[in-house]
Design a protein around this motif. Structure first.
Motif, PDB file in Angstrom:
ATOM      1  N   LYS A 288      15.015 -13.012   2.232  1.00 10.81           N
ATOM      2  CA  LYS A 288      16.304 -13.696   2.358  1.00 10.81           C
ATOM      3  C   LYS A 288      16.502 -14.599   1.153  1.00 10.81           C
ATOM      4  O   LYS A 288      15.743 -15.531   0.926  1.00 10.81           O
ATOM      5  N   VAL A 349      14.184  -5.715   5.453  1.00 12.97           N
ATOM      6  CA  VAL A 349      15.488  -6.377   5.564  1.00 12.97           C
ATOM      7  C   VAL A 349      15.665  -7.284   4.354  1.00 12.97           C
ATOM      8  O   VAL A 349      14.816  -8.124   4.075  1.00 12.97           O
ATOM      9  N   LYS A 351      18.547  -9.832   2.597  1.00 12.05           N
ATOM     10  CA  LYS A 351      19.830 -10.519   2.716  1.00 12.05           C
ATOM     11  C   LYS A 351      20.030 -11.414   1.495  1.00 12.05           C
ATOM     12  O   LYS A 351      19.217 -12.282   1.217  1.00 12.05           O
ATOM     13  N   LEU A 412      17.656  -2.477   5.814  1.00 11.91           N
ATOM     14  CA  LEU A 412      18.948  -3.154   5.884  1.00 11.91           C
ATOM     15  C   LEU A 412      19.105  -4.037   4.661  1.00 11.91           C
ATOM     16  O   LEU A 412      18.247  -4.872   4.368  1.00 11.91           O
ATOM     17  N   LYS A 414      21.983  -6.584   2.983  1.00 10.73           N
ATOM     18  CA  LYS A 414      23.255  -7.284   3.196  1.00 10.73           C
ATOM     19  C   LYS A 414      23.512  -8.209   2.017  1.00 10.73           C
ATOM     20  O   LYS A 414      22.731  -9.112   1.746  1.00 10.73           O
ATOM     21  N   ALA A 475      21.137   0.903   5.962  1.00  7.08           N
ATOM     22  CA  ALA A 475      22.438   0.260   6.063  1.00  7.08           C
ATOM     23  C   ALA A 475      22.623  -0.693   4.887  1.00  7.08           C
ATOM     24  O   ALA A 475      21.759  -1.532   4.627  1.00  7.08           O
ATOM     25  N   ASP A 476      23.735  -0.525   4.147  1.00  3.18           N
ATOM     26  CA  ASP A 476      24.082  -1.391   3.024  1.00  3.18           C
ATOM     27  C   ASP A 476      25.433  -2.035   3.318  1.00  3.18           C
ATOM     28  O   ASP A 476      26.454  -1.339   3.400  1.00  3.18           O
ATOM     29  N   LEU A 477      25.434  -3.360   3.437  1.00  2.00           N
ATOM     30  CA  LEU A 477      26.646  -4.112   3.751  1.00  2.00           C
ATOM     31  C   LEU A 477      26.973  -5.025   2.574  1.00  2.00           C
ATOM     32  O   LEU A 477      26.196  -5.930   2.248  1.00  2.00           O
ATOM     33  N   GLY A 478      28.091  -4.791   1.917  1.00  4.91           N
ATOM     34  CA  GLY A 478      28.440  -5.549   0.719  1.00  4.91           C
ATOM     35  C   GLY A 478      29.404  -6.687   0.993  1.00  4.91           C
ATOM     36  O   GLY A 478      30.176  -6.656   1.959  1.00  4.91           O
ATOM     37  N   GLY A 479      29.379  -7.682   0.111  1.00  8.39           N
ATOM     38  CA  GLY A 479      30.256  -8.844   0.251  1.00  8.39           C
ATOM     39  C   GLY A 479      31.432  -8.824  -0.699  1.00  8.39           C
ATOM     40  O   GLY A 479      32.188  -9.794  -0.762  1.00  8.39           O
ATOM     41  N   THR A 539      27.234   2.492   4.835  1.00 10.74           N
ATOM     42  CA  THR A 539      27.619   1.662   3.694  1.00 10.74           C
ATOM     43  C   THR A 539      28.986   1.053   3.972  1.00 10.74           C
ATOM     44  O   THR A 539      29.944   1.774   4.273  1.00 10.74           O
ATOM     45  N   ARG A 540      29.060  -0.288   3.881  1.00 12.09           N
ATOM     46  CA  ARG A 540      30.335  -0.977   4.130  1.00 12.09           C
ATOM     47  C   ARG A 540      30.596  -1.975   3.025  1.00 12.09           C
ATOM     48  O   ARG A 540      29.702  -2.677   2.605  1.00 12.09           O
TER      49      ARG A 540
END
Length: 540
Positions: A288, A349, A351, A412, A414, A475-479, A539-540
């Motif tokens: 993190k 994970v 982040k 994951l 993020k 899972a790839d979550l973008g900002g 992917t988001r």
């Protein structure tokens, strides 16, 4: 396996033979709790020539960074100078807890005089700040100067917890001219290398080489790493301001061969090389990050500035000269950044807190580069800004290459986003603002407000990404990515690039470029190859 790690370290240490070596052995920390590292510069009424370095945790290198040596400029005729900093970690760590209070370097100020200053804060494991001369003229005739930094991690870590307090570098202010490098790095094997800051380099039949190499073969199981982020904050100047602010958090990020300097080559060679190879094994770990932030200072006069913030894994900011004059006659200048990822990541994970680069404002002419990158193997490469490149029978080459052969299963990631905000100017503004988030995005060979003159010479820019990774159940979550340009009351020459996703190319797009060529060649290549395997991914 432990015997193999010992052999690797012995091999690495052998590289230091014949030079000035800083060699660190493998060390295991058990239940360690540090009070933090803090370096605070004093204040001077007249000139302030200062280096403030704070390092916490394990095997960080601050090496071969000459500062303010104008009073004793380096001149070599037929000789050589070599500096090598090497760290090798073959330690075994199980059930360990390491807690830090962070690393903070605060630069002092000068009331009326000039400030020549380097402020470096590093926390984490095997970070390199190497071969970054600041206001240090160098004259070589038939001579050689080399600065090499190498880090090899062959450690084994099981059931470990590392809690960092962050890395912060704060630049002081100057009553007159301010010449400053502020570097903050937190994480693992990040490189800030061969970034010359207003150090005039004159080579005749000579060679200068800055090289940073990281190799990660560590094994990490059930490991938790929590960082508070990396922040580099530039000071302000009343008159002129020349500044590099670099903040990097994560794993094997490169900020390399980005000069703010004058370079004259006559039958000579100048090279900056940054190489990362990740062959690590990571299982059931949590990382993190607190984010990476680079904030540029402001100036009432001329402002020359590079602000770089990178968070994530193997991002490249390479070979981006800012307001540089390069004159070559029968010589060669080369910037080379390469990342190779063969890591295995299972059940991990990650982040991120985001990457943000904010440019300061200038009262007069303002050449500025603001770069924010978050994610995995993004390239910002060979984008000269406000520079003049004049080559006669010479060559200029920039290479940025990424190869991803990693295996990622049930991971994951993020992200907190990437944002680059340009400063404003009362006078003319020449600016590049780049924000990239995701995987293997290219912003390459986009000169801005630059003059290129070639006579029997060649200029080559190459950016290549090759994705052969395997991703299962990830899972790839973008900002998001955001690039905002500054304003000017006079001329405005600007490039703003924001890219999010995978293998996007912004390449070969000159803006305000003047080219004069005679019997010469200029070649730009941007290549992206995707042969990856993705099963059950989001992917988001």
């Amino acid at each position: 396996m432990r015997g193999e790690r010992k052999v690797r370290v012995a091999t690495l240490v052998a590289l230091a033979a014949g030079g000035m070596a800083c060699v660190g052995p493998g060390v295991a920390f058990a239940d360690g709790q540090g009070g933090g590292a803090s370096a605070n510069g004093g204040t001077g009424v007249a000139d302030a020539v200062q280096q403030n370095t704070a390092q916490a945790h394990r095997q960080n290198n601050n090496c071969a960074d000459g500062n303010g040596l104008l009073r004793g400029a380096t001149e070599l005729m037929g000789g050589d100078t070599r500096t090598r900093c090497v760290t090798g970690d073959a330690s075994f760590n199980r059930h360990t807890l390491t807690e830090g209070r962070g690393a903070t370097a605060n630069g002092g100020s000068a009331t009326v005089g000039t400030v020549n200053q380097q402020n470096t804060a590093q926390e984490g494991r095997q970070n390199n700040s190497c071969g970054n001369p600041n206001d240090t003229p160098l004259t070589l005739m038939g001579a050689l100067t080399e600065n090499h930094c190498a880090a090899l991690d062959g450690s084994a870590n099981e059931d470990t917890v590392t809690r960092g307090g962050g890395a912060t570098a704060n630049g002081g202010s100057g009553g007159a001219f301010l010449d400053q490098q502020n570097t903050a790095q937190e994480g693992r094997q990040n490189n800030n290398c061969a970034d010359i800051d207003t150090a005039f380099v004159r080579l005749t039949g000579a060679q200068t080489d800055g090289r940073c190499v990281d190799l990660d073969r560590s094994v990490n199981k059930h490991m938790t790493v929590t960082g508070e982020g990396a922040a580099a904050n530039g000071g302000s100047g009343t008159a002129g301001l020349v500044q590099q602010n670099t903040a990097q958090e994560g794993r094997q990020n490169n900020n390399c061969a980005n000069p703010i300097a004058g370079v004259v080559l006559t039958g000579s060679q100048a090279e900056g090389d940054c190489l990362n190879r990740d062959g690590s094994v990571n299982e059931n770990g949590v990382i993190k990050g607190g984010g990476a932030t680079a904030d540029g200072g402001s100036s009432d006069g001329i402002l020359l500035q590079q602000n770089t913030a990178q968070e994530g894994r193997q991002n490249n900011n390479c070979a981006d000269p800012n307001n540089v004059g390069i004159n070559g006659s029968g010589g060669r200048t080369r910037g080379h950044c390469a990342n190779h990822d063969d890591s295995l990541n299972r059940g991990t994970v990650v982040k991120g807190g985001g990457a943000q680069a904010n440019g300061g404002s200038g009262g007069a002419f303002t050449p500025q580069q603001n770069t924010a990158q978050e994610g995995r193997q993004n390239n910002n490469c060979a984008d000269p800004n406000g520079s003049e490149i004049d080559l006669v029978g010479a060559s200029a080459q920039a290479d940025c290459t990424n190869h991803d052969g990693s295996l990622n299963q049930n991971t994951l990631v993020k992200g907190g986003g990437a944002q680059a905000d340009g400063g404003s100017a009362v006078g003319s503004l020449s600016q590049q603002n780049t924000a990239q988030e995701g995987r293997q995005n290219n912003n390459c060979a986009n000169p801005n407000n630059t003059l290129l003159a070639l006579t029997g010479a060649s200029s080559t820019n190459r950016c290549a990404t090759d994705d052969r990774s395997a991703n299962v159940g990830t899972a790839d979550l973008g900002g998001g990515a955001e690039a905002n340009g500054g304003s000017s009351l006079l001329d405005l020459t600007q490039q703003n690039t924001a890219q999010e996703g995978r293998q996007n190319n912004s390449c070969g797009n000159p803006n305000g470029l003047s080219i004069t060529a005679s019997g010469s060649r200029s070649n730009t290549e941007c290549r992206a190859v995707d042969e990856s395997t993705n099963v059950g991914t989001v992917t988001r």
